[in-house]
Design a protein around this motif. Structure first.
Motif: not given
Length: 137
Positions: A87-94, A129-132
């Protein structure tokens, strides 16, 4: 100008896997290396992984062997295989591309490539722009 576009994000349960992809178009001037960073609103940006021109890789301390960065130079694609997601990996990845010289900027001499990428991407590099990515427990 370099343009980066990410894909592959989504929602998974804890312990699952995702593979992120990044397509690069255009060209910068000089030598660049590429990597990934992530952002969560209200938290500091975190460098996830970086890969240099010789294929050398560095990772953020929190990765702990769970992620693998790779690239296909011919196709101008960058990948991030993420396993054992938490769950701690939840983020927008760029996806990011930064010039090699950032490692020689004042204060950066002792940084790893992923740390330097994270510190200087918005002032010296390019990013998408990132991917969620959302990981549920």
């Amino acid at each position: 100008q370099v343009r980066l576009v990410e894909s592959g994000g989504g929602s998974v349960q804890s312990g699952g896997s995702l593979r992120l992809s990044c397509t690069a178009t255009g060209y910068g001037i000089g030598a660049y290396y590429m990597g990934w960073y992530r952002e969560v609103p209200g938290n500091p940006r975190e460098g996830v992984a970086a890969i240099d021109g010789d294929g050398g890789t560095t990772y953020g301390d929190f990765v702990k062997g769970r992620f693998t960065i790779s690239e296909d130079k011919e196709k101008r694609m960058l990948y991030l295989q993420m396993n054992r997601l938490e769950p701690g990996d939840t983020a927008m990845y760029h996806c990011a591309s930064v010039p090699d010289y950032i490692g020689r900027l004042p204060g950066s001499e002792k940084m790893t490539p992923v740390q330097a990428l994270n510190a200087h991407v918005h002032s010296h590099g390019y990013w998408g722009p990132g991917t969620q990515v959302t990981v549920s427990s």
